[in-house]
Design an enzyme around this catalytic site. Structure first.
Site, PDB file in Angstrom:
ATOM      1  N   ASP A 164       0.827  -1.205   0.000  1.00  0.00           N
ATOM      2  CA  ASP A 164       0.000   0.000   0.000  1.00  0.00           C
ATOM      3  C   ASP A 164       0.870   1.268   0.000  1.00  0.00           C
ATOM      4  O   ASP A 164       1.661   1.488   0.923  1.00  0.00           O
ATOM      5  CB  ASP A 164      -0.875  -0.070   1.255  1.00  0.00           C
ATOM      6  CG  ASP A 164      -2.052   0.882   1.220  1.00  0.00           C
ATOM      7  OD1 ASP A 164      -2.073   1.779   0.363  1.00  0.00           O
ATOM      8  OD2 ASP A 164      -2.945   0.726   2.062  1.00  0.00           O
ATOM      9  N   GLY A 214      -4.738   3.293  -8.229  1.00  0.00           N
ATOM     10  CA  GLY A 214      -4.849   3.490  -9.677  1.00  0.00           C
ATOM     11  C   GLY A 214      -3.988   4.605 -10.229  1.00  0.00           C
ATOM     12  O   GLY A 214      -4.075   4.945 -11.419  1.00  0.00           O
ATOM     13  N   ASP A 235     -10.521   3.907  -1.829  1.00  0.00           N
ATOM     14  CA  ASP A 235     -11.126   2.871  -0.984  1.00  0.00           C
ATOM     15  C   ASP A 235     -12.636   2.742  -1.185  1.00  0.00           C
ATOM     16  O   ASP A 235     -13.359   3.741  -1.203  1.00  0.00           O
ATOM     17  CB  ASP A 235     -10.875   3.187   0.493  1.00  0.00           C
ATOM     18  CG  ASP A 235      -9.413   2.996   0.869  1.00  0.00           C
ATOM     19  OD1 ASP A 235      -8.560   2.896  -0.028  1.00  0.00           O
ATOM     20  OD2 ASP A 235      -9.132   2.945   2.073  1.00  0.00           O
TER      21      ASP A 235
HETATM   22  C1  GLA Z   1      -5.609   2.009   2.660  1.00  0.00           C
HETATM   23  C2  GLA Z   1      -6.080   0.888   1.757  1.00  0.00           C
HETATM   24  C3  GLA Z   1      -7.114   0.052   2.495  1.00  0.00           C
HETATM   25  C4  GLA Z   1      -6.510  -0.504   3.767  1.00  0.00           C
HETATM   26  C5  GLA Z   1      -5.979   0.626   4.627  1.00  0.00           C
HETATM   27  C6  GLA Z   1      -5.192   0.110   5.807  1.00  0.00           C
HETATM   28  O1  GLA Z   1      -6.617   2.927   2.932  1.00  0.00           O
HETATM   29  O2  GLA Z   1      -6.611   1.398   0.566  1.00  0.00           O
HETATM   30  O3  GLA Z   1      -7.584  -1.001   1.658  1.00  0.00           O
HETATM   31  O4  GLA Z   1      -5.498  -1.404   3.439  1.00  0.00           O
HETATM   32  O5  GLA Z   1      -5.109   1.480   3.880  1.00  0.00           O
HETATM   33  O6  GLA Z   1      -4.622   1.119   6.577  1.00  0.00           O
END
Ligand code: GLA
Length: 423
Positions: A164, A214, A235
């Protein structure tokens, strides 16, 4: 990004050339022995299926909860339906020791034992990190420890990594190349490639999932950085607006998906809800859950359930384990659906399936459409001629689609039909 991508293509081309020229002069030994080509199986040949802790448990995930999720995947029939990965998202990380080795926090006393437990159920286990100094929830990231972390995951028996971007944006990209967007994107590419290479170097097949929302058309360069799937959006949230918005953002991405590399519109919210102003949870309605699940299947998306499995209602289990719908998602051709047309608030999507079959989805994003003002389906726009025999994948009944037929749909509901021999 294109520079990096074409660079890796050039490297690949060079490697191929070397291999070809080596083949042109076979040694005596090679002549006498037939060469057997064994192809390594494609990692994530179909979109990954499983469960992820974040959407329901977020920071509350712990060892006990992950074991309970694994137990439920077996007990509810989800394992038999194809769900394999039990993925721990953010908030498992502890501190690094003097040698830089990352430890788990108190919620996860023994990650190797947990991985063994999940494996003992015939399932696989996933974990989460990021290229920055910190993860999105402020825990330890992998910056400067990529190879070490990859080795650690492999030593635990990890099968899947979600990586991430989070703090890498501000702490590295913006800090080191403040006014140079192109350079920032190159840095992001390198960071993802670095972990991809580190995972490969472990020798363990670890599905590699990019989470950078993306940015920079990740679908164009994701595979060359080693990605098996990449988030295409921000998200997801457990409400219709978020889900429908994400569905619409997938139009145009079909050509980038295929065996081993998938567009990821984010994890499932089936069975979940969001809190309203008064703090009351508004669950997704059954039509919304059906549409969400159907469209993720049409989009050849990873099917990672994100709900509270030990407290799952039977109607939610029924949606998540609908084998006909899962078969659309897992179709081995790996051809993601395309948006065919919209008429008012009704959208029509279609995807090609193995053996010449086809799946058609008619989705009502607006209010109810019953016999007073039904939607009329155009077969011509789908390239179909004459009546089409199919199966309604939610009623399980045979249906015949005819040109201009009225389709009655509740608000936010979907008609999902598999046509075995489209004409
Ligand atoms: C981001 C990701 C989520 C999740 C959180 C965890 O927002 O997009 O899917 O993994 O971090 O902190």
């Amino acid at each position: 990004m294109r520079i990096s991508a074409s660079l890796s293509c050039a490297v690949l081309a060079l490697a191929t050339l070397t291999a070809v020229s080596a083949q042109t002069k076979p040694s005596a030994a090679a002549k006498s022995k037939p060469v057997v080509h064994t192809k390594a199986p494609i990692l994530a040949a179909t979109p990954p299926m499983g469960w992820n802790s974040w959407n329901y448990f977020a920071g509350k995930v712990d060892d006990k909860g992950v074991r309970a999720a694994a137990d439920q995947i077996v007990a509810t029939g989800m394992k038999d339906a194809g769900y394999t990965f039990v993925n721990i998202d953010d908030t498992w990380e502890g501190e690094r020791d003097a040698s830089g080795v990352l430890h788990t926090n108190d919620k996860f006393p023994d990650m190797k034992a947990l991985a063994d437990y999940v494996h003992s159920k015939g399932l696989k286990i996933g974990i989460y990190s990021g290229p920055g100094p910190k993860t999105c929830a402020g825990f330890e990231g992998s910056l400067g420890h990529e190879a070490q972390d990859a080795q650690l995951y492999a030593s635990w028996g990890i099968d899947y990594l979600k990586y991430d971007l989070c703090s890498f944006g501000r702490a590295v990209m913006q800090a080191q190349a403040p006014n140079d967007k192109a350079e920032q994107m190159r840095m992001m590419y390198s960071a993802y490639k670095k972990m991809g290479d580190a995972l490969k170097a472990t020798g363990r097949p670890i599905v590699y999932s990019f989470c950078q929302y993306g940015m920079d058309a990740v679908w164009e360069w994701g595979p060359s950085a080693g990605g098996n799937l990449w988030r295409t959006t921000g998200d997801v949230q457990a409400n219709w607006g978020s889900i429908y918005n994400i569905i619409n953002q997938q139009a145009g991405l079909a050509k980038y998906a295929g065996p081993g590399h998938w567009n990821d519109p984010d994890m499932l919210e089936v069975g979940n809800g969001t809190k309203d102003n008064q703090g009351r949870v508004r669950l997704l309605s059954l039509p919304e859950n059906r549409t969400h699940f159907s469209m993720w299947a049409m989009l050849a998306a990873p099917l990672l359930a994100g709900n509270d499995l030990p407290n799952m209602k039977p109607e939610i289990t029924a949606i998540l384990t609908n084998k006909d719908v899962i078969a659309i998602d897992q179709d081995r051709l790996g051809k993601q659906a395309t948006h065919i047309y919209s008429d008012g608030e009704v959208d029509v999507w279609a995807r090609h399936l193995t053996g010449g079959a086809m799946a058609v989805a008619v989705l009502n994003a607006g209010p109810d459409k019953y016999s007073t003002h039904p939607f009329h389906l155009s077969l011509a726009k789908l390239g179909l001629h004459g009546p089409q025999a199919g199966k309604d994948l939610w009623t399980g009944k045979d249906v015949t689609l005819t040109d201009n037929m009225p389709v009655e749909l509740a608000s936010h509901d979907i008609l999902l039909v598999r046509i075995a021999s489209p004409k």
